[in-house]
Design a protein around this motif. Sequence first.
Motif, PDB file in Angstrom:
ATOM      1  N   ASN A 136      42.431  37.500  36.151  1.00 15.12           N
ATOM      2  CA  ASN A 136      43.772  37.972  35.811  1.00 15.12           C
ATOM      3  C   ASN A 136      44.786  36.839  35.812  1.00 15.12           C
ATOM      4  OD1 ASN A 136      43.130  40.665  35.432  1.00 15.12           O
ATOM      5  ND2 ASN A 136      43.479  41.219  37.565  1.00 15.12           N
ATOM      6  N   GLN A 191      45.896  35.019  31.947  1.00 14.08           N
ATOM      7  CA  GLN A 191      47.121  35.722  31.583  1.00 14.08           C
ATOM      8  C   GLN A 191      47.778  35.130  30.333  1.00 14.08           C
ATOM      9  OE1 GLN A 191      49.955  35.941  34.755  1.00 14.08           O
ATOM     10  NE2 GLN A 191      51.221  37.468  33.725  1.00 14.08           N
ATOM     11  N   ASN A 222      46.675  43.293  32.311  1.00 12.17           N
ATOM     12  CA  ASN A 222      46.927  42.233  31.350  1.00 12.17           C
ATOM     13  C   ASN A 222      47.649  42.727  30.137  1.00 12.17           C
ATOM     14  OD1 ASN A 222      45.683  40.121  32.823  1.00 12.17           O
ATOM     15  ND2 ASN A 222      43.668  40.930  32.258  1.00 12.17           N
TER      16      ASN A 222
END
Length: 256
Positions: free
Chosen positions: A153, A157, A256
């Motif tokens: 994550n 990103q 996301n």
Amino acid sequence: MIRNKKIAATAVAVLLSLSALTGCSSQDKSAAKEAAEGFMEAVKTGDTNAINNYSSSEVSTGSFVALFDKNYLKEDLTSKLGNPELDDTTVAKLDELGTMYSTLMEEYQITEVSLNDDGTATAYVTMKASFPYDVITSEDTQAKFTAATDEYNVSSQDELLKITEEQGQDAAIAKAYNDIILLAVDIYEEAIESSEPVSYLIALNLSKNEETGTWYVTSVQSYDSSIAGTGAPATETDTSATESSSAASSESSTDN
């Protein structure tokens, strides 16, 4: 004298009756064992037709049989993720993982067959597995998966944001799903490859088809963790191996 002959005749009739019952029981036990062996061999080799012949529909489509199904993990995981579009690399990795589970059963032995008072039979089976069936849902494996998705994550990103801007949100979500599945498979394969073989005790419950005289498996009892000490559950075998990981995957891709 006549009375003694009647007693003797009655005794012979009783003995013949007991002999017939014993013979019938012996045949039933042998037939039940043959059905149990046929079922286990069919599961081991992935013979769908034989599985259907040796078991009820509940068993043939149940969690025990699914555990050794090459396509089960892939279908289960992707369905929980909403059936995202998978790229060729992801499909190949999922097939690779499925192959590991399809060869999970190394060998088996029917150790005992008993006939029950209700006309059913129970076959006890010792099964050697190349790795614990629940290794990918263990706390340790899931902790590694959670850590990997958290790291993903953070590190992905910017890349996912760029894909969203250039190709749209669906493309970014598809990218995230494929990446997370690959992460999961790598962690699962590592857990499997580092595991030792284990032995389980299972009990197959069987019923007799009175029309054909054949026996078939009606249910599969849970693994007995006392043999391998793996902490296997004492309830019906749960092979929803990807439930917790897919939930985490959904959450990660949504973030996301």
